[in-house]
Design an enzyme around this catalytic site. Structure first.
Site: not given
Length: 386
Positions: A36, A60-62, A125-126, A128, A130, A156
């Site tokens: 970004r 900037d993909l937006k 989520g993170h 833990i 998953y 991760d």
């Protein structure tokens, strides 16, 4: 190197995707991190400490012009690593249906926690979370304690970054035969579950009959445990086989004939206390001098600093140092003919290579200037700013 010539676009994200891209870069791929735009001319990607060997393009993909740039880049790329929740790329007009139509050879790797479908596909989520949903977290922890997540390595990085890299290399191999790319749905839940296949498939073998923390490999056995030494350090013991257990007992100064049987589960708590009291009587260095020349499967628990300076690791050059003096692990595994040659340069600043990359992908200087004036890209000329 093994992946020389492979062009990879890695959309900037958190821990798993950067590791995946770094693995590919270490083994020779040309990895571009698509960042970004940043307010600073010399900013690093927030939280990304795994940018070794990569270049940075700020986009900037937006903005419609920015999305169009990525589409054009993907026409000349081999791999796209995308770490967003399902639907984000589709809303930008950059979904796999669009990009693979324009480049049928593209490997489109989608790395997410819960995968592209299912009840939680849109959920945050993170690691833990998953780990919990995979079933693996229920197996981790000591007796009479809550399940314990071992930092964020398993879901991760192992189930996410490494599994995604494996999927990419597999897809590249298949493409050499078919000439066609494909979409990779890399779910960290499924990745860490797959990683735990041994736990699932060994349930009937008897390894996990006891509650968590009371089995052979989950800290239940006295001969598969970590013990504190007199200097506050630790020794790791993994003497599972009887011949190794005998050497452990000998090194501890005990008589095997005077002890309960190794696999007498009812005596394990008592034996753990006995081993703990003995290990507490000597320093880590003293225990190393006793066990280093044996097959007792006893090793020191090393800090990062100690691991990098340990004789065995130094002999194998297991750790490397970059131009800034920072130490990190050498890429693994080691290939005999085409080993990884990790970059020793500092990690890139956001947008440091924007112009260089766009020129390589066929953009003209006029097009680049227009994109810059439209704020679709960012050019960070560090030489001018330093």
């Amino acid at each position: 190197m093994a992946l020389r010539g492979v062009r990879v676009l890695e959309l900037a994200g958190l821990a798993p995707a950067p590791l995946c891209g770094m693995i590919l870069a270490d083994f020779g791929a040309q990895v571009v991190r698509v960042d970004r735009l940043s307010q600073s001319a010399a900013a690093s990607a927030p939280g990304d400490v795994q940018a070794r060997g990569k270049r940075s393009l700020a986009l900037d993909l937006k903005r419609q012009q920015g999305a169009a740039v990525l589409r054009r880049l993907c026409r000349g790329a081999d791999v796209l690593i995308e770490p967003f929740r399902h639907g984000v790329m589709e809303r930008l007009g950059l979904g796999p249906e669009v990009l693979l139509q324009e480049n049928p050879r593209l490997i489109y790797a989608r790395l997410t926690g819960f995968g592209q479908t299912g009840k939680y596909a849109q959920s945050a989520g993170h690691d833990i979370n998953y780990l919990a949903l995979s079933g693996v977290l229920s197996k981790l922890g000591r007796k009479n304690e809550n399940p314990y997540a071992p930092v964020n390595l398993l879901a991760d990085f192992a189930g996410g970054g490494v599994m995604c890299a494996l999927g990419i290399v597999t897809a590249l191999f298949e493409r050499a035969r078919s000439g066609r790319g494909q979409v990779i749905d890399a779910s960290m839940v499924e990745g860490v579950a797959y990683l735990s296949s041994f736990l699932w498939k060994s349930q009937k073998v008897g390894l996990w009959n006891q509650p968590r923390g009371e089995n052979l490999l989950d800290s239940g056995a006295p001969f598969y445990e970590v013990y504190r030494t007199s200097d506050g350090k630790f020794m790791a013991v993994g003497a599972i086989e009887p011949k190794f257990y005998e050497q452990l007992i000998k090194g501890l100064g005990l008589n095997l004939d005077e002890l309960p049987g190794q696999m007498s589960l009812s005596h394990w708590p008592e034996m753990k206390k006995k081993f703990a009291s003995i290990f507490a009587q000597k320093t880590q260095a003293e225990w190393c001098s006793i066990f280093d020349s044996t097959d007792a499967c006893v090793t020191p628990v090393l800090s990062f600093d100690d691991a990098a300076s340990h004789l065995h690791n130094k002999e194998r050059r297991s750790f490397i140092k970059n131009d800034l003096g920072e130490i990190s692990p050498r890429p693994a595994p080691v290939l005999s003919r085409t080993p990884a040659v990790p970059s020793c340069k500092r990690e890139p600043f956001i947008g440091e290579h924007t112009e260089e990359i766009l020129l390589e992908y066929g953009f003209t200087k006029q097009e680049i200037a227009k994109l810059c004036s439209d704020k679709a890209i960012q050019l960070n000329n560090l030489k001018a700013n330093l």
